[in-house]
Design a protein around this motif. Structure first.
Motif, PDB file in Angstrom:
ATOM      1  N   VAL A 140     -40.745   0.033  15.454  1.00 30.75           N
ATOM      2  CA  VAL A 140     -39.990   0.788  16.324  1.00 30.75           C
ATOM      3  C   VAL A 140     -39.249   2.177  15.522  1.00 30.75           C
ATOM      4  O   VAL A 140     -39.269   3.163  15.714  1.00 30.75           O
ATOM      5  N   ALA A 141     -38.562   1.446  14.489  1.00 28.58           N
ATOM      6  CA  ALA A 141     -37.747   2.467  13.959  1.00 28.58           C
ATOM      7  C   ALA A 141     -37.597   1.871  12.399  1.00 28.58           C
ATOM      8  O   ALA A 141     -36.647   1.445  11.891  1.00 28.58           O
ATOM      9  N   GLU A 164     -31.604 -12.592  24.483  1.00 29.40           N
ATOM     10  CA  GLU A 164     -32.010 -11.650  23.363  1.00 29.40           C
ATOM     11  C   GLU A 164     -33.667 -11.549  23.245  1.00 29.40           C
ATOM     12  O   GLU A 164     -34.218 -10.427  23.201  1.00 29.40           O
ATOM     13  N   SER A 165     -34.290 -12.586  23.499  1.00 33.78           N
ATOM     14  CA  SER A 165     -35.571 -12.687  23.420  1.00 33.78           C
ATOM     15  C   SER A 165     -36.168 -11.667  24.482  1.00 33.78           C
ATOM     16  O   SER A 165     -37.149 -11.022  23.979  1.00 33.78           O
ATOM     17  N   ALA A 166     -35.668 -11.789  25.756  1.00 30.89           N
ATOM     18  CA  ALA A 166     -36.397 -10.890  26.893  1.00 30.89           C
ATOM     19  C   ALA A 166     -35.975  -9.422  26.614  1.00 30.89           C
ATOM     20  O   ALA A 166     -36.744  -8.357  26.843  1.00 30.89           O
ATOM     21  N   LYS A 167     -34.832  -9.280  26.009  1.00 33.60           N
ATOM     22  CA  LYS A 167     -34.532  -7.874  25.640  1.00 33.60           C
ATOM     23  C   LYS A 167     -35.521  -7.323  24.605  1.00 33.60           C
ATOM     24  O   LYS A 167     -35.855  -6.181  24.682  1.00 33.60           O
ATOM     25  N   LEU A 168     -35.779  -8.046  23.690  1.00 34.16           N
ATOM     26  CA  LEU A 168     -36.797  -7.743  22.542  1.00 34.16           C
ATOM     27  C   LEU A 168     -38.181  -7.656  23.194  1.00 34.16           C
ATOM     28  O   LEU A 168     -39.023  -6.532  22.752  1.00 34.16           O
ATOM     29  N   VAL A 169     -38.416  -8.174  24.064  1.00 30.98           N
ATOM     30  CA  VAL A 169     -39.844  -8.169  24.570  1.00 30.98           C
ATOM     31  C   VAL A 169     -39.883  -7.007  25.572  1.00 30.98           C
ATOM     32  O   VAL A 169     -40.887  -6.168  25.397  1.00 30.98           O
ATOM     33  N   ARG A 170     -38.796  -6.754  26.086  1.00 28.83           N
ATOM     34  CA  ARG A 170     -38.541  -5.357  26.975  1.00 28.83           C
ATOM     35  C   ARG A 170     -38.985  -4.110  25.944  1.00 28.83           C
ATOM     36  O   ARG A 170     -39.701  -3.294  26.332  1.00 28.83           O
ATOM     37  N   LEU A 171     -38.161  -4.085  24.970  1.00 28.26           N
ATOM     38  CA  LEU A 171     -38.503  -2.983  23.978  1.00 28.26           C
ATOM     39  C   LEU A 171     -39.887  -3.137  23.543  1.00 28.26           C
ATOM     40  O   LEU A 171     -40.543  -2.133  23.343  1.00 28.26           O
ATOM     41  N   THR A 172     -40.338  -4.154  23.409  1.00 24.85           N
ATOM     42  CA  THR A 172     -41.890  -4.277  22.687  1.00 24.85           C
ATOM     43  C   THR A 172     -42.987  -3.801  23.839  1.00 24.85           C
ATOM     44  O   THR A 172     -43.854  -3.173  23.460  1.00 24.85           O
ATOM     45  N   LYS A 173     -42.494  -4.099  24.921  1.00 24.15           N
ATOM     46  CA  LYS A 173     -43.550  -3.519  26.094  1.00 24.15           C
ATOM     47  C   LYS A 173     -43.489  -2.117  26.077  1.00 24.15           C
ATOM     48  O   LYS A 173     -44.515  -1.537  26.251  1.00 24.15           O
TER      49      LYS A 173
END
Length: 145
Positions: free
Chosen positions: A48-49, A78-87
């Motif tokens: 992403v960056a 934290e995992s859910a937040k990472l998946v949200r960004l990945t989606k």
């Protein structure tokens, strides 16, 4: 998202699905509940960056991340937040068909978000991610965005 897109999320997070039949939302749910490996955080942040080492600290604060090193796993939250960004990242790449354009979309202020950066809303919460996803959907399917 289709099963194929779930597979793309697995790949974006840097791992293969558990089941031989392919990736499923339930597999992803289980991985999030277990806590994603720290390597997933590095993988997503680099995609992403790649020029912003600080992005991962917006997902997991630096002090917390240093505590996670021994466990080698993120928390379920934290995992859910990472998946949200990945989606959202996967959707932006699909819409723009180019990593650079997808990054510009995420990191530049957007008029429909009152000049806020989409990345900031995605990282804030699910409502922010839904607003960004809505804009991406409008861009993909030809509505004004």
């Amino acid at each position: 998202m289709s099963d194929l897109e779930v597979g793309e999320l697995f790949a974006g997070l840097g791992f293969k699905p558990k089941a031989r039949s392919g990736a499923s939302w339930l597999d992803l749910f289980d991985r999030v509940e277990e806590g994603l490996p720290l390597a997933s955080l590095d993988s997503v942040a680099k995609q992403v960056a790649p020029d912003d080492a600080g992005l991962k600290y917006r997902i997991v604060p630096k002090a917390t991340l240093s505590r996670r090193v021994s466990a080698k796993r993120l928390s379920p939250e934290e995992s859910a937040k990472l998946v949200r960004l990945t989606k959202v990242w996967a959707f932006a790449r699909d819409v723009w068909q180019d990593d650079g354009s997808a990054r510009r979309f995420l990191f530049e202020p957007h008029v429909l978000l009152q000049k806020r950066r989409p990345i900031d809303l995605v990282l804030a919460n699910d409502i922010g991610a839904a607003m960004v996803t809505d804009i991406l959907g409008r861009l993909r399917y030809g509505s004004a965005a």
